[in-house]
Design a protein around this motif. Structure first.
Motif, PDB file in Angstrom:
ATOM      1  N   LEU B  29       0.832  -1.210   0.000  1.00 16.84           N
ATOM      2  CA  LEU B  29       0.000   0.000   0.000  1.00 16.84           C
ATOM      3  C   LEU B  29       0.867   1.261   0.000  1.00 16.84           C
ATOM      4  O   LEU B  29       0.517   2.266  -0.619  1.00 16.84           O
ATOM      5  CB  LEU B  29      -0.915   0.019   1.230  1.00 16.84           C
ATOM      6  N   PHE B  30       1.978   1.188   0.698  1.00 16.54           N
ATOM      7  CA  PHE B  30       2.867   2.348   0.751  1.00 16.54           C
ATOM      8  C   PHE B  30       3.563   2.542  -0.595  1.00 16.54           C
ATOM      9  O   PHE B  30       3.650   3.656  -1.115  1.00 16.54           O
ATOM     10  CB  PHE B  30       3.908   2.148   1.864  1.00 16.54           C
ATOM     11  N   VAL B  32       2.645   1.637  -3.558  1.00 13.96           N
ATOM     12  CA  VAL B  32       1.782   1.907  -4.712  1.00 13.96           C
ATOM     13  C   VAL B  32       1.656   3.424  -4.966  1.00 13.96           C
ATOM     14  O   VAL B  32       1.443   3.858  -6.095  1.00 13.96           O
ATOM     15  CB  VAL B  32       0.408   1.226  -4.499  1.00 13.96           C
ATOM     16  N   ASP B  33       1.833   4.213  -3.917  1.00 13.46           N
ATOM     17  CA  ASP B  33       1.730   5.665  -4.058  1.00 13.46           C
ATOM     18  C   ASP B  33       2.822   6.252  -4.947  1.00 13.46           C
ATOM     19  O   ASP B  33       2.650   7.329  -5.512  1.00 13.46           O
ATOM     20  CB  ASP B  33       1.808   6.323  -2.669  1.00 13.46           C
ATOM     21  N   VAL B  36       1.374   5.089  -8.857  1.00 17.89           N
ATOM     22  CA  VAL B  36       0.160   5.718  -9.395  1.00 17.89           C
ATOM     23  C   VAL B  36      -0.140   6.988  -8.587  1.00 17.89           C
ATOM     24  O   VAL B  36       0.005   7.005  -7.365  1.00 17.89           O
ATOM     25  CB  VAL B  36      -1.052   4.755  -9.283  1.00 17.89           C
TER      26      VAL B  36
END
Lengths: 591, 82
Positions: B29-30, B32-33, B36
């Motif tokens: 989750l970290f 992916v920033d 995208v």
């Protein structure tokens, strides 16, 4: 004429039959009432209905619009679910109080005039008190008493406000009021007490955890949401509400972290969630009001679900303290699963209900650039996951190396059905937002499932969970303790005692002082003065003569006493009276 | 008999697996920033990892304040009001 009834009448009048019905019939009947009620509600067309002239007032008992309807729908749904939940208790007090309470709430949201509004508002409060009293413990009776006192104050404040407002404006319609003039402020505060604003909130965390298991589920749904309705109706776009709501969302989460009684943790998180709604009303845009109403709708279900799951555990174990629970997932897996759904919903996980409602409020705040409230609300959103999302399920069903210390049964079937319906609704509302968006007061043009929103929310939640995990593993997380945390009720609970001491030592002190000085002191002295005074004066005149003449010198003490006694009882011999009278006459004649 | 019945989380091994999956998701989750970019209202929402850092820091502060500031202030015995 009309083929529908006032929704409040179905609940309140319908409830009166309950005590007379036998077992099975009663169960069917109590479940049928809210279903009939909902069908009736959906049948009521928009506009004003049930208009009655009372004294010189024109009462409107059925003012229907989109705002009233959405609250009406959720009130019927949660009544139905809660009634399934409490079937196994078969307690007439709970049924009656529950129906009257829900009926009062329906009366409030349908009232078109402030007079019937006030009547139902008080009806709701009084009947809710019986849900607390029905627990029948010493603590619950005391809590109910404090609850009654706080709400009596709030009710009087509201009544005074309504009277002033009506006199000033000549209008007693339930409509936009806004903050202008004393009356409107008093109404505002009256709503605020039921809405559990900061410092006015402690009745909620004091009383709700003391109610019966089912009573707490009822209570969590109606009082605060009715107040949210009232604020949305009369004070939309009132800026102070933004700050009040922000404070409500933020401060309870600190208490929730250190609170031991899990139902009290949920009560704090209830205030936190209502805070989001109050912010939405304060912002007042269509998006924000929709958000507040949608969040109220979702909150009623997931908060009910959480209270139900903790209540089911309490039913089986007799305990609701985190220190006494843990490891119950082994014995109550379905309750555990339902609790986790409730926890995911309140935390606003994607696909669960609060995700689609809380985001409306957050977006409305962001659109207007209210960045301070936005940051605090985001903090509160992370915090709610922390205490309601993790703490509740973890300490109840896991935790303590997985040991409650005894084997228990899964919750009764009816409780499981109730929790199952609520859990299903949480997922349904979150996964198909168009259903809820379709019944909101204003048109909705909002898409919660965007990439940025979903990922952002997941990051927030997972890293909040990471904080919990790291703090737990490192042993920093505060241990649960058997303790009591003082809150704003300190002022009236200790203040009440202080007032008692002041009145006791103050007024009773004055009382005993006056008793000593006046009743026993002065009066006695006065009495002595009149009894012995004249005698002593006469004695003072006679004594020197006695001493000079030597008359009665042998027995002067007893002579004195006899003399004084004579004066005290005015018991004079005829001869001496005649001599005295002659003396007085002579004085008159000579001078 | 009670002793023999092992439940899911009685096994330390299972907890370790769960923690590994959990931290794995956090890392993804970290990360992916950085790949995208999000659309957002507030400028800081676009910073990579904003929500992650905020969530972590917020909760640590929440717990520390509750434990070290609020609890000493408000904690009393259970029968304080009696």
């Amino acid at each position: 004429m009309n083929n529908f009834l006032p929704p409040a009448a179905i609940f309140i009048c319908g409830a009166m039959l309950i005590p007379f019905l036998p077992g099975r019939v009663k169960q069917v009947y109590v479940l049928l009432l809210p279903v009939l009620g909902l069908v009736n509600l959906l049948n009521i067309p928009m506009g004003s209905h049930f208009q009655v002239d009372f004294l010189q007032y024109h009462l409107v008992l059925g003012e229907m619009d989109r705002l009233s309807r959405v609250f009406g729908i959720i009130f019927h749904i949660i009544s139905f679910i809660t009634l399934i939940y409490i079937l196994n208790f078969d307690n007439n007090t709970e049924y009656l109080a529950g129906f009257c309470y829900a009926g009062g709430a329906l009366g409030v949201i349908m009232a078109g005039d402030l007079i019937s509004f006030f009547f139902f508002w008080e009806f709701l409060t009084v009947s809710s008190m019986f849900l607390i009293l029905a627990r029948k413990t010493k603590k619950s009776v005391a809590a109910a008493f404090r609850y009654a006192l706080v709400h009596a104050t709030g009710g009087l404040c509201l009544l005074a406000g309504i009277i002033i407002h009506t006199t000033q404006t000549g209008s007693y319609a339930v409509a936009h009021i806004g903050l202008n003039g004393l009356g409107s402020y008093l109404i505002f505060i009256g709503f605020g007490i039921n809405c559990a604003w900061p410092l006015l909130h402690s009745w909620l965390v004091d009383a709700y955890p003391e109610a019966t298991i089912g009573g707490t589920v009822f209570l969590s749904a109606f009082t605060t949401k009715t107040a949210v309705y009232a604020l949305a109706r009369a004070y939309p776009g009132t800026t102070p509400l933004i700050w009040i709501g922000t404070a409500m969302a933020a401060f309870p989460i600190f208490y929730a972290v250190i609170e031991n009684d899990l139902r009290r943790v949920l009560a704090y998180s209830l205030i936190n969630q209502v805070g989001f709604m109050v912010v939405g009303i304060g912002i007042g845009t269509e998006l924000a009001i929709n958000g507040a109403v949608a969040h109220a709708f979702c909150d009623v279900i997931f908060k009910g679900l959480l209270f139900m799951s903790v209540g089911a555990v309490m039913y089986r174990t007799g305990k609701s303290n985190a220190t006494d629970l843990g490891g119950l997932y082994k014995y109550m897996p379905i309750t555990c699963a339902c609790c986790i759904v409730g926890a995911a919903s309140i935390s606003a996980f994607p696909l669960f209900s609060a995700f689609i409602s809380k985001s409306l409020i957050m977006s409305a705040a962001a659109e207007l650039g209210l960045w301070v409230p936005w940051f605090i609300l985001l903090f509160a959103a992370a915090g709610v996951f922390h205490h309601a999302g993790i703490k509740i399920p973890f300490f109840t069903f896991f935790g303590h190396d997985g040991d409650y210390g005894g084997e228990v049964e899964e919750a009764p079937k009816n409780m499981l059905v109730a929790m199952g319906i609520a859990a299903g609704l949480c997922i349904f509302l979150g996964s198909f937002p168009s259903f809820l968006y379709g019944i909101l007061p204003f048109e909705v043009d909002y898409h919660p499932y965007t990439y940025g929103h979903v990922i952002g929310q997941l990051q927030l939640l997972f890293f909040s969970a990471m904080a919990f995990t790291l703090l737990m593993l490192s042993g920093i997380y505060p241990a649960e303790m058997r303790s009591l945390n003082v809150d704003a009720d300190y002022f009236y609970r200790k203040g009440g005692k202080l007032a008692y001491v002041i009145f006791d030592s103050g007024l009773n002190g004055i009382n005993s002082f006056v008793n000593k000085t006046v009743a026993q002191g002065w009066t006695a002295r006065l009495s002595r003065f009149y009894s012995f005074g004249p005698g002593r004066v006469a004695l003072a005149v006679v004594k020197p003569i006695w001493q000079l003449t030597g008359f009665g010198s042998k027995e002067s003490i007893t002579g004195e006493e006899r003399f004084l006694k004579k004066y005290q009882y005015a018991n004079f011999s005829i001869g001496s009276t005649a001599v005295f009278a002659l003396g007085v006459l002579l004085l008159f004649i000579l001078f | 008999m009670q002793q023999e019945q092992k439940h899911l989380w009685d096994e330390k091994k299972n907890i370790v697996i769960l923690l590994k999956i959990f931290f794995g998701i956090c890392v993804v989750l970290f990360a992916v920033d950085f790949v995208v970019h999000k659309k957002a209202h507030m400028p800081w929402e676009k910073w990579p990892g904003f929500y992650a850092v905020y969530g972590l820091v917020a909760c640590v502060i929440l717990v520390l304040v509750a434990k070290y500031v609020l609890r000493p202030l408000v904690k009393r015995d259970e029968d304080y009001y009696e």
